[in-house]
Write an enzyme that holds these catalytic residues in place. Structure first.
Site, PDB file in Angstrom:
ATOM      1  N   GLY A  46     -77.605  36.624 -17.726  1.00 29.54           N
ATOM      2  CA  GLY A  46     -77.805  38.477 -17.952  1.00 29.54           C
ATOM      3  C   GLY A  46     -79.057  39.119 -17.624  1.00 29.54           C
ATOM      4  N   GLU A  47     -79.051  39.984 -18.210  1.00 24.88           N
ATOM      5  CA  GLU A  47     -80.248  41.232 -17.490  1.00 24.88           C
ATOM      6  C   GLU A  47     -81.435  41.509 -19.113  1.00 24.88           C
ATOM      7  OE1 GLU A  47     -83.365  42.402 -16.204  1.00 24.88           O
ATOM      8  OE2 GLU A  47     -82.198  44.034 -17.955  1.00 24.88           O
ATOM      9  N   SER A  48     -82.570  39.790 -18.014  1.00 22.68           N
ATOM     10  CA  SER A  48     -83.411  39.954 -19.452  1.00 22.68           C
ATOM     11  C   SER A  48     -83.984  41.232 -20.292  1.00 22.68           C
ATOM     12  CB  SER A  48     -84.738  38.987 -19.028  1.00 22.68           C
ATOM     13  OG  SER A  48     -84.936  39.521 -18.236  1.00 22.68           O
ATOM     14  N   CYS A  78     -81.159  30.790 -17.475  1.00 30.22           N
ATOM     15  CA  CYS A  78     -81.446  32.356 -16.587  1.00 30.22           C
ATOM     16  C   CYS A  78     -82.413  33.516 -17.612  1.00 30.22           C
ATOM     17  CB  CYS A  78     -80.389  32.353 -15.761  1.00 30.22           C
ATOM     18  SG  CYS A  78     -80.392  34.197 -14.075  1.00 30.22           S
ATOM     19  N   ARG A 110     -89.896  36.316 -13.751  1.00 28.61           N
ATOM     20  CA  ARG A 110     -88.347  36.813 -13.071  1.00 28.61           C
ATOM     21  C   ARG A 110     -88.318  37.400 -11.697  1.00 28.61           C
ATOM     22  NH1 ARG A 110     -87.972  42.099 -15.475  1.00 28.61           N
ATOM     23  NH2 ARG A 110     -85.552  42.273 -15.433  1.00 28.61           N
ATOM     24  N   ILE A 138     -78.892  33.038  -8.937  1.00 29.47           N
ATOM     25  CA  ILE A 138     -78.757  34.442  -9.453  1.00 29.47           C
ATOM     26  C   ILE A 138     -79.547  35.107  -9.458  1.00 29.47           C
ATOM     27  CG2 ILE A 138     -77.051  36.179  -9.349  1.00 29.47           C
ATOM     28  CD1 ILE A 138     -74.613  34.139 -10.281  1.00 29.47           C
ATOM     29  N   ARG A 139     -80.508  35.926  -8.994  1.00 35.20           N
ATOM     30  CA  ARG A 139     -81.431  36.368  -9.028  1.00 35.20           C
ATOM     31  C   ARG A 139     -82.520  35.571 -10.630  1.00 35.20           C
ATOM     32  NH1 ARG A 139     -80.278  41.277 -11.993  1.00 35.20           N
ATOM     33  NH2 ARG A 139     -82.668  42.095 -11.840  1.00 35.20           N
ATOM     34  N   HIS A 174     -77.981  28.734 -13.558  1.00 33.66           N
ATOM     35  CA  HIS A 174     -76.302  28.964 -14.768  1.00 33.66           C
ATOM     36  C   HIS A 174     -75.262  28.093 -14.491  1.00 33.66           C
ATOM     37  CE1 HIS A 174     -76.448  33.346 -15.367  1.00 33.66           C
ATOM     38  NE2 HIS A 174     -77.884  33.281 -13.841  1.00 33.66           N
ATOM     39  N   GLU A 176     -73.215  27.108 -17.221  1.00 34.63           N
ATOM     40  CA  GLU A 176     -71.585  27.604 -17.350  1.00 34.63           C
ATOM     41  C   GLU A 176     -71.025  27.692 -15.943  1.00 34.63           C
ATOM     42  OE1 GLU A 176     -74.135  31.684 -16.660  1.00 34.63           O
ATOM     43  OE2 GLU A 176     -74.914  29.370 -16.726  1.00 34.63           O
TER      44      GLU A 176
END
EC number: 4.3.3.6
Length: 196
Positions: A46-48, A78, A110, A138-139, A174, A176
């Site tokens: 997600g976004e940490s 992630c 990050r 992804i990022r 990721h 998942e």
């Protein structure tokens, strides 16, 4: 055995699906009370920065540490790996340094694998798996330091991508987002070792 998936934001539904494919009981965790009786917990991508804020505002920050201290298995993927780290680098210059839970003796950079448009999938040789894992980046962060208590289980080139410290796993990618459930099976094995 029941395991949880932190369901504040990010790819929690996909983790839940992989765990259910393996026959695990799964609970979505949004409140401290949701941790009761769990053997393990996944902190998804997600976004940490958002995840840290939601954990703090929702009163989950210290209960997660208590869950770990009581023997609960943890797996951060992630952004979740960033949250578990002792040290986090590369946050926005306009924000204070991002805290990590400090439950894994690693330093994480990050977004080190690039921006969203730089996303990719690569076969990753992971210690303990019989064939390469299709890792989706992804990022993604990079684990730049692995302390003596932790061990690197996979690298991509010279970049560490998957580590373990006791009953805590962290993946820069990721898992998942693939149909491959082998790492979820590994996590369930760690969670199954919890003694109440």
């Amino acid at each position: 055995m029941t395991v949880g998936v932190l369901a504040l934001q990010g790819a929690f539904r996909e983790h839940r699906q992989r765990l259910e494919q393996l026959g695990a009981g799964v609970r979505e965790v949004r409140l401290p009370a949701d941790l009761a009786g769990l053997s393990g917990l996944i902190l998804p991508g997600g976004e940490s920065t958002t995840m840290v804020r939601l954990l703090t505002e929702g009163g989950l920050w210290h209960p997660l540490r208590d869950f770990h201290a009581a023997g609960g298995a943890l797996w951060g993927t992630c952004a979740g790996a960033i949250v578990l780290a002792r040290e986090v680098m590369g946050g926005s210059p306009s924000l204070p340094p991002q805290p990590g839970l400090g439950l894994l003796d690693i330093t994480v950079q990050r977004n080190a694998f690039g921006r969203q448009v730089d996303s990719f999938t690569a076969p990753l040789d992971i210690a303990g798996l019989d064939a390469p894992f299709p890792a989706v980046f992804i990022r993604a962060p990079v684990i730049t330091r692995v302390g003596p208590a932790a061990r690197a289980l996979a690298t991509l080139g010279d970049r560490t991508a998957h580590v373990q410290q006791g009953r805590v796993l962290a993946s820069a990618f990721h898992p998942e987002l693939t149909e491959d459930t082998r790492l979820h099976r590994v996590f369930l094995g760690l969670a199954g070792e919890r003694a109440y």
